[in-house]
Design a protein around this motif. Sequence first.
Motif, PDB file in Angstrom:
ATOM      1  N   ILE A   6       7.991   9.606  -7.607  1.00 60.35           N
ATOM      2  CA  ILE A   6       7.761   8.840  -6.379  1.00 60.35           C
ATOM      3  C   ILE A   6       7.444   7.410  -6.784  1.00 60.35           C
ATOM      4  CG2 ILE A   6       6.290   8.541  -4.356  1.00 60.35           C
ATOM      5  CD1 ILE A   6       5.771  11.573  -4.440  1.00 60.35           C
ATOM      6  N   LYS A   7       8.163   6.458  -6.166  1.00 62.20           N
ATOM      7  CA  LYS A   7       7.980   5.030  -6.456  1.00 62.20           C
ATOM      8  C   LYS A   7       7.783   4.286  -5.141  1.00 62.20           C
ATOM      9  CE  LYS A   7      11.314   5.253 -10.230  1.00 62.20           C
ATOM     10  NZ  LYS A   7      12.625   4.823 -10.679  1.00 62.20           N
ATOM     11  N   LYS A   8       7.275   3.068  -5.258  1.00 65.70           N
ATOM     12  CA  LYS A   8       7.144   2.198  -4.094  1.00 65.70           C
ATOM     13  C   LYS A   8       8.125   1.049  -4.255  1.00 65.70           C
ATOM     14  CE  LYS A   8       3.511   0.775  -0.990  1.00 65.70           C
ATOM     15  NZ  LYS A   8       2.077   0.573  -0.817  1.00 65.70           N
ATOM     16  N   ARG A   9       8.923   0.821  -3.217  1.00 67.86           N
ATOM     17  CA  ARG A   9       9.890  -0.280  -3.226  1.00 67.86           C
ATOM     18  C   ARG A   9       9.186  -1.599  -2.958  1.00 67.86           C
ATOM     19  NH1 ARG A   9      14.878   2.080   0.471  1.00 67.86           N
ATOM     20  NH2 ARG A   9      15.681   3.549  -1.071  1.00 67.86           N
ATOM     21  N   PHE A  14       8.420   4.017   0.333  1.00 74.24           N
ATOM     22  CA  PHE A  14       8.385   4.960  -0.779  1.00 74.24           C
ATOM     23  C   PHE A  14       9.772   5.575  -0.956  1.00 74.24           C
ATOM     24  CE2 PHE A  14       4.116   4.698   0.878  1.00 74.24           C
ATOM     25  CZ  PHE A  14       3.343   4.614  -0.270  1.00 74.24           C
ATOM     26  N   GLN A  15      10.111   5.886  -2.195  1.00 71.26           N
ATOM     27  CA  GLN A  15      11.351   6.600  -2.463  1.00 71.26           C
ATOM     28  C   GLN A  15      11.105   7.517  -3.652  1.00 71.26           C
ATOM     29  OE1 GLN A  15      14.169   3.485  -3.835  1.00 71.26           O
ATOM     30  NE2 GLN A  15      14.417   4.756  -5.641  1.00 71.26           N
ATOM     31  N   TYR A  32      11.151   5.720   2.624  1.00 70.07           N
ATOM     32  CA  TYR A  32      10.254   6.381   3.578  1.00 70.07           C
ATOM     33  C   TYR A  32       9.080   5.450   3.865  1.00 70.07           C
ATOM     34  CZ  TYR A  32      12.644  10.768   2.399  1.00 70.07           C
ATOM     35  OH  TYR A  32      13.572  11.748   2.202  1.00 70.07           O
ATOM     36  N   THR A  33       8.611   5.458   5.122  1.00 73.51           N
ATOM     37  CA  THR A  33       7.506   4.574   5.495  1.00 73.51           C
ATOM     38  C   THR A  33       6.173   5.081   4.974  1.00 73.51           C
ATOM     39  OG1 THR A  33       7.368   5.704   7.628  1.00 73.51           O
ATOM     40  CG2 THR A  33       8.628   3.639   7.550  1.00 73.51           C
ATOM     41  N   THR A  34       6.046   6.394   4.740  1.00 76.14           N
ATOM     42  CA  THR A  34       4.790   6.940   4.222  1.00 76.14           C
ATOM     43  C   THR A  34       5.060   7.820   3.007  1.00 76.14           C
ATOM     44  OG1 THR A  34       4.804   8.976   5.532  1.00 76.14           O
ATOM     45  CG2 THR A  34       3.814   7.015   6.564  1.00 76.14           C
TER      46      THR A  34
END
Length: 111
Positions: A6-9, A14-15, A32-34
Motif C-alpha cells: 500500500i502506497k500513498k500517491r 492510496f493505491q 482510493y480516497t481512504t
Amino acid sequence: MGKFEIKKRKNGEFQFDLKASNGQVILTSEGYTTKENCKNGIESVKKNSLVEARFDKLEAKNGKPYFNLKATNGQIIGTSEMYESVASRDNGIASVTKNAPDAEVVDLTLE
C-alpha cells in the motif's frame, strides 16, 4: 510468495501494487480516497483473482497486450503492465492467480 504494498500517491490517494516473489509489480490498483477502501480493494483482488472470467485480456493502442482484473460488479480493481507478447501477458495473469490469494499486505504509508 507475493505481497501487496500500500502506497500513498502525490495527490493523497492510496493505491496498492501486487508484487510477485521476484519483486516485479504484476498488478496496480486505481487510486482510493481512504486506506480502508484500498484494503477492501486488496481483499477483492484476493477473491476475484481465483476466477478466470474476471480477467479481461486487452490490447493497448500501441499493440501491447495487458489485462484488467474486475470485481463481480464489473469495476476494474487492478491493471497490469504492458507486455511484449500475449504469452507474457498470460503468464502475468497466472502469476496474479498464484500470488494474490495468500499474499501478505505491507503498508508503506506509515499512517
